[in-house]
Write a protein that holds these residues in place. Structure first.
Motif, PDB file in Angstrom:
ATOM      1  N   GLY A  47       9.706 149.188 -26.371  1.00 59.28           N
ATOM      2  CA  GLY A  47       9.713 147.722 -26.383  1.00 59.28           C
ATOM      3  C   GLY A  47      10.501 147.157 -25.215  1.00 59.28           C
ATOM      4  N   ARG A  48      11.653 147.753 -24.924  1.00 56.25           N
ATOM      5  CA  ARG A  48      12.465 147.300 -23.789  1.00 56.25           C
ATOM      6  C   ARG A  48      11.734 147.501 -22.464  1.00 56.25           C
ATOM      7  N   GLU A  49      10.974 148.582 -22.377  1.00 53.57           N
ATOM      8  CA  GLU A  49      10.213 148.830 -21.148  1.00 53.57           C
ATOM      9  C   GLU A  49       9.086 147.816 -20.966  1.00 53.57           C
ATOM     10  N   LEU A  50       8.520 147.332 -22.057  1.00 47.58           N
ATOM     11  CA  LEU A  50       7.368 146.433 -21.984  1.00 47.58           C
ATOM     12  C   LEU A  50       7.729 144.947 -21.935  1.00 47.58           C
ATOM     13  N   VAL A  51       8.984 144.601 -22.217  1.00 43.84           N
ATOM     14  CA  VAL A  51       9.389 143.192 -22.133  1.00 43.84           C
ATOM     15  C   VAL A  51       9.254 142.755 -20.672  1.00 43.84           C
ATOM     16  N   PRO A  52       8.685 141.564 -20.432  1.00 49.40           N
ATOM     17  CA  PRO A  52       8.592 141.094 -19.048  1.00 49.40           C
ATOM     18  C   PRO A  52       9.955 141.150 -18.358  1.00 49.40           C
ATOM     19  N   ARG A  53       9.958 141.535 -17.114  1.00 47.89           N
ATOM     20  CA  ARG A  53      11.196 141.785 -16.361  1.00 47.89           C
ATOM     21  C   ARG A  53      12.179 140.613 -16.352  1.00 47.89           C
ATOM     22  N   ASN A  54      11.694 139.405 -16.349  1.00 53.01           N
ATOM     23  CA  ASN A  54      12.598 138.251 -16.282  1.00 53.01           C
ATOM     24  C   ASN A  54      13.142 137.843 -17.653  1.00 53.01           C
ATOM     25  N   LYS A  55      12.925 138.663 -18.664  1.00 52.16           N
ATOM     26  CA  LYS A  55      13.373 138.346 -20.024  1.00 52.16           C
ATOM     27  C   LYS A  55      14.413 139.367 -20.489  1.00 52.16           C
ATOM     28  N   GLY A  56      15.427 139.604 -19.680  1.00 47.38           N
ATOM     29  CA  GLY A  56      16.433 140.635 -19.944  1.00 47.38           C
ATOM     30  C   GLY A  56      17.211 140.453 -21.234  1.00 47.38           C
ATOM     31  N   THR A  57      17.489 139.215 -21.619  1.00 41.92           N
ATOM     32  CA  THR A  57      18.257 139.021 -22.852  1.00 41.92           C
ATOM     33  C   THR A  57      17.459 139.444 -24.076  1.00 41.92           C
ATOM     34  N   VAL A  58      16.145 139.269 -24.030  1.00 46.40           N
ATOM     35  CA  VAL A  58      15.304 139.710 -25.148  1.00 46.40           C
ATOM     36  C   VAL A  58      15.279 141.230 -25.193  1.00 46.40           C
ATOM     37  N   ALA A  59      15.170 141.875 -24.055  1.00 49.32           N
ATOM     38  CA  ALA A  59      15.161 143.340 -24.009  1.00 49.32           C
ATOM     39  C   ALA A  59      16.455 143.907 -24.587  1.00 49.32           C
ATOM     40  N   LYS A  60      17.568 143.312 -24.229  1.00 47.72           N
ATOM     41  CA  LYS A  60      18.866 143.788 -24.741  1.00 47.72           C
ATOM     42  C   LYS A  60      19.015 143.534 -26.236  1.00 47.72           C
ATOM     43  N   SER A  61      18.296 142.549 -26.755  1.00 51.91           N
ATOM     44  CA  SER A  61      18.429 142.209 -28.174  1.00 51.91           C
ATOM     45  C   SER A  61      17.664 143.162 -29.086  1.00 51.91           C
ATOM     46  N   LEU A  62      16.742 143.945 -28.543  1.00 53.52           N
ATOM     47  CA  LEU A  62      15.944 144.852 -29.380  1.00 53.52           C
ATOM     48  C   LEU A  62      16.831 145.946 -29.946  1.00 53.52           C
ATOM     49  N   GLY A  63      16.741 146.135 -31.249  1.00 50.76           N
ATOM     50  CA  GLY A  63      17.566 147.140 -31.908  1.00 50.76           C
ATOM     51  C   GLY A  63      17.271 147.179 -33.392  1.00 50.76           C
ATOM     52  N   THR A  64      18.216 147.703 -34.160  1.00 52.18           N
ATOM     53  CA  THR A  64      18.041 147.825 -35.602  1.00 52.18           C
ATOM     54  C   THR A  64      19.070 146.988 -36.345  1.00 52.18           C
ATOM     55  N   ILE A  65      18.680 146.568 -37.534  1.00 48.72           N
ATOM     56  CA  ILE A  65      19.558 145.825 -38.433  1.00 48.72           C
ATOM     57  C   ILE A  65      19.372 146.430 -39.814  1.00 48.72           C
ATOM     58  N   ALA A  66      20.459 146.716 -40.498  1.00 43.73           N
ATOM     59  CA  ALA A  66      20.368 147.255 -41.861  1.00 43.73           C
ATOM     60  C   ALA A  66      19.740 146.213 -42.765  1.00 43.73           C
ATOM     61  N   GLY A  67      18.833 146.675 -43.644  1.00 48.08           N
ATOM     62  CA  GLY A  67      18.192 145.782 -44.601  1.00 48.08           C
ATOM     63  C   GLY A  67      19.209 145.215 -45.570  1.00 48.08           C
ATOM     64  N   ARG A  68      18.985 143.976 -45.975  1.00 46.86           N
ATOM     65  CA  ARG A  68      19.907 143.317 -46.898  1.00 46.86           C
ATOM     66  C   ARG A  68      19.131 142.796 -48.090  1.00 46.86           C
ATOM     67  N   GLY A  69      19.837 142.603 -49.173  1.00 49.52           N
ATOM     68  CA  GLY A  69      19.235 141.984 -50.343  1.00 49.52           C
ATOM     69  C   GLY A  69      18.969 142.979 -51.448  1.00 49.52           C
ATOM     70  N   ALA A  70      19.157 142.543 -52.645  1.00 53.07           N
ATOM     71  CA  ALA A  70      18.960 143.394 -53.818  1.00 53.07           C
ATOM     72  C   ALA A  70      17.476 143.695 -54.003  1.00 53.07           C
ATOM     73  N   GLY A  71      17.195 144.873 -54.474  1.00 53.45           N
ATOM     74  CA  GLY A  71      15.832 145.249 -54.790  1.00 53.45           C
ATOM     75  C   GLY A  71      14.994 145.691 -53.617  1.00 53.45           C
ATOM     76  N   ARG A  72      15.548 145.736 -52.432  1.00 53.03           N
ATOM     77  CA  ARG A  72      14.773 146.127 -51.261  1.00 53.03           C
ATOM     78  C   ARG A  72      14.851 147.621 -50.990  1.00 53.03           C
ATOM     79  N   GLY A  73      15.711 148.311 -51.699  1.00 51.93           N
ATOM     80  CA  GLY A  73      15.882 149.735 -51.433  1.00 51.93           C
ATOM     81  C   GLY A  73      16.541 149.927 -50.086  1.00 51.93           C
TER      82      GLY A  73
END
Length: 151
Positions: A47-73
């Motif tokens: 995803g970082r490789e495919l983000v348009p070159r002038n959109k560096g902040t979006v590329a840096k934002s790609l990552g993982t977030i732990a799931g939240r909320g009851a019942g989601r496993g």
């Protein structure tokens, strides 16, 4: 006429019970999240490789977030992160583009063509990600259940 008496004996219940009791301890939430995060790396990198070159902040934002909320496993979200540390707020606008916009005063602000990066990254890496998750879960199960005693 007397009804036939059906009897059966279930063998191995103790072993199955022991195995099922051990599952939550051996393959817990932290272990699963670790496996999911590890195997999301190829998707994030692509995803970082495919983000348009002038959109560096979006590329840096790609990552993982732990799931939240009851019942989601156990879940891990993969994609643009939006917080003070990450600036992925415009990722959807880049991915899908925008329609022509007009302000209240009538002035046109234009449109932005779609520049898909996340969907192509997903399509290119999904098989690798799924295979990695399967292998890692199998390795955890194989390694951790060898020490169970079924006597």
């Amino acid at each position: 006429m007397m009804a036939a008496k059906n009897t059966f004996q279930f063998q191995g219940f103790k072993e199955v019970e022991q195995l099922l009791d051990a599952l939550p301890k051996r393959l817990g939430e932290k272990t699963l999240q670790s496996i999911l995060r590890k195997n999301a790396r190829p998707l994030i990198q692509r995803g970082r490789e495919l983000v348009p070159r002038n959109k560096g902040t979006v590329a840096k934002s790609l990552g993982t977030i732990a799931g939240r909320g009851a019942g989601r496993g156990t879940s891990v979200y993969v994609g643009p992160r939006r917080s003070k540390a990450f600036n992925g707020y415009a990722a959807h606008l880049i991915e899908f583009g925008t329609a022509p916009r007009v302000r209240k005063d009538g002035r046109a602000t234009g449109s932005m063509p779609a520049q898909p990066f996340w969907r192509p990254a997903f399509e290119q890496t999904k098989d690798q990600v799924i295979a990695g998750i399967r292998l890692d879960i199998k390795a955890v199960l194989d390694g951790n259940f060898k020490d169970l005693n079924f006597d």
